[in-house]
Design an enzyme around this catalytic site. Structure first.
Site, PDB file in Angstrom:
ATOM      1  N   TRP A   8      -6.727   1.387  -0.195  1.00  0.00           N
ATOM      2  CA  TRP A   8      -6.610   2.268   0.974  1.00  0.00           C
ATOM      3  C   TRP A   8      -7.441   1.798   2.159  1.00  0.00           C
ATOM      4  CZ3 TRP A   8      -6.851   7.862  -1.572  1.00  0.00           C
ATOM      5  CH2 TRP A   8      -5.604   8.131  -2.141  1.00  0.00           C
ATOM      6  N   GLU A 162      -4.167 -13.338  -2.422  1.00  0.00           N
ATOM      7  CA  GLU A 162      -3.779 -12.698  -1.159  1.00  0.00           C
ATOM      8  C   GLU A 162      -3.925 -13.703  -0.015  1.00  0.00           C
ATOM      9  OE1 GLU A 162      -4.164  -8.166  -1.350  1.00  0.00           O
ATOM     10  OE2 GLU A 162      -6.125  -8.917  -0.810  1.00  0.00           O
ATOM     11  N   GLY A 168      -1.394  -7.473   5.992  1.00  0.00           N
ATOM     12  CA  GLY A 168      -1.209  -6.560   7.120  1.00  0.00           C
ATOM     13  C   GLY A 168      -0.351  -7.126   8.237  1.00  0.00           C
ATOM     14  N   GLY A 226      -1.806  -2.855   0.323  1.00  0.00           N
ATOM     15  CA  GLY A 226      -2.618  -2.228   1.362  1.00  0.00           C
ATOM     16  C   GLY A 226      -1.828  -1.151   2.076  1.00  0.00           C
ATOM     17  N   GLY A 227      -1.257  -1.490   3.242  1.00  0.00           N
ATOM     18  CA  GLY A 227      -0.559  -0.528   4.103  1.00  0.00           C
ATOM     19  C   GLY A 227       0.404   0.389   3.362  1.00  0.00           C
TER      20      GLY A 227
HETATM   21  P1  PGA Z   1      -1.259  -5.229   3.053  1.00  0.00           P
HETATM   22  O1  PGA Z   1      -2.773  -5.419   2.509  1.00  0.00           O
HETATM   23  O2  PGA Z   1      -0.437  -4.793   1.872  1.00  0.00           O
HETATM   24  O3  PGA Z   1      -1.374  -4.161   4.108  1.00  0.00           O
HETATM   25  O4  PGA Z   1      -0.836  -6.544   3.581  1.00  0.00           O
HETATM   26  C1  PGA Z   1      -3.013  -6.015   1.272  1.00  0.00           C
HETATM   27  C2  PGA Z   1      -4.487  -6.063   1.007  1.00  0.00           C
HETATM   28  O5  PGA Z   1      -5.265  -6.218   1.967  1.00  0.00           O
HETATM   29  O6  PGA Z   1      -4.922  -5.961  -0.147  1.00  0.00           O
END
Ligand code: PGA
Length: 243
Positions: A8, A162, A168, A226-227
């Site tokens: 989050w 990642e 993001g 994330g998002g």
């Molecule tokens: P995202 O972030 O899904 O918004 O790209 C992933 C993360 O930072 O773990």
């Protein structure tokens, strides 16, 4: 076992968390699905979350590399262990880039978490410039080797690949790139730990439109989201790629 873990970051209010929890409960999770859910939440919500989420792992997004003491504003691994936290993210690229976190700190944090039996979820990934320069594998190998230096090889750890350029941005890595890179990471971790038990997740713009392809075809053990983890429907639609 497959893993669907939400990060989050610095988002959500108490009201939004209640709505999220209600939203998630609308979805039926098949009994034999073998999916472990997890949420890395801001510190202030950890205790409340632990009460409302039964089968979901609750985690933190960062931890101090120090023991308890005069470190104003920091949270120690002993505290995370004390409240029964399941896991803690370490080395997220935002911590590395915005807070200048080094590989040595990442390593120290993993060791502290292991000491208090909180499972580390280590994030690794190359920047766009490193990707374009063709140095992805070199960067990842260096991050893994430094992070794993002197850790307890018998304790569980999860690794998330990642790519920084995919976080993001809405620009996920392709299934082929993920498959190849995760295969490389798996091989290197096997050499370092002497076993094959480390789950490897993919993170970086995972959403309901690309989750089927990634989770079914990229030979990953799950996703760090994330998002899309801020929205119960998107989070559960992603998870349903594994049902
Ligand atoms: P995202 O972030 O899904 O918004 O790209 C992933 C993360 O930072 O773990």
């Amino acid at each position: 076992m497959k893993y669907i873990i939400g990060n989050w970051k610095m988002n959500m209010s108490a009201g939004e968390i209640v709505a999220f929890t209600r939203g998630v409960k609308k979805y039926k999770i098949p009994k034999n699905s073998n999916v472990q859910f997890g949420l890395a939440v801001p510190y202030v919500y950890i205790l409340g979350m632990a009460k409302i989420q039964d089968h979901v792992w609750i985690g933190a997004q960062n931890v101090s590399e120090h023991d308890n003491g005069a470190f104003t504003g920091e949270i120690s691994a002993s505290m995370l262990g004390d409240v029964g936290l399941d896991f803690c993210i370490v080395g997220h690229s935002e911590r590395r880039s915005l807070f200048n976190e080094t590989d040595e700190q990442v390593n120290a944090k993993i060791k502290k978490l292991q000491e208090y039996d909180v499972m580390p979820l280590l994030c690794i990934g190359e920047t766009e410039a490193q990707y374009e320069a063709g140095s992805t594998k070199e960067v990842l190998l260096s991050q893994i080797t430094k992070a794993f230096e002197g850790i307890d090889k018998t304790k569980s750890i999860i690794v998330a690949y990642e790519p920084v350029w995919a976080i993001g941005t809405g620009k996920s890595a392709s299934v082929e790139t993920i498959r190849e890179t995760v295969g490389f990471i798996r091989g290197e971790i096997r050499k370092l730990l002497g076993h094959n038990d480390t789950p490897i997740l993919y993170g970086g713009s995972v959403n309901p439109s690309n989750s089927n392809a990634i989770l079914r075809n990229a030979q990953v053990d799950g996703a760090l989201i994330g998002g899309a983890s801020l929205d119960a429907d998107k989070f559960m639609q992603i998870a349903s790629s594994l049902f």
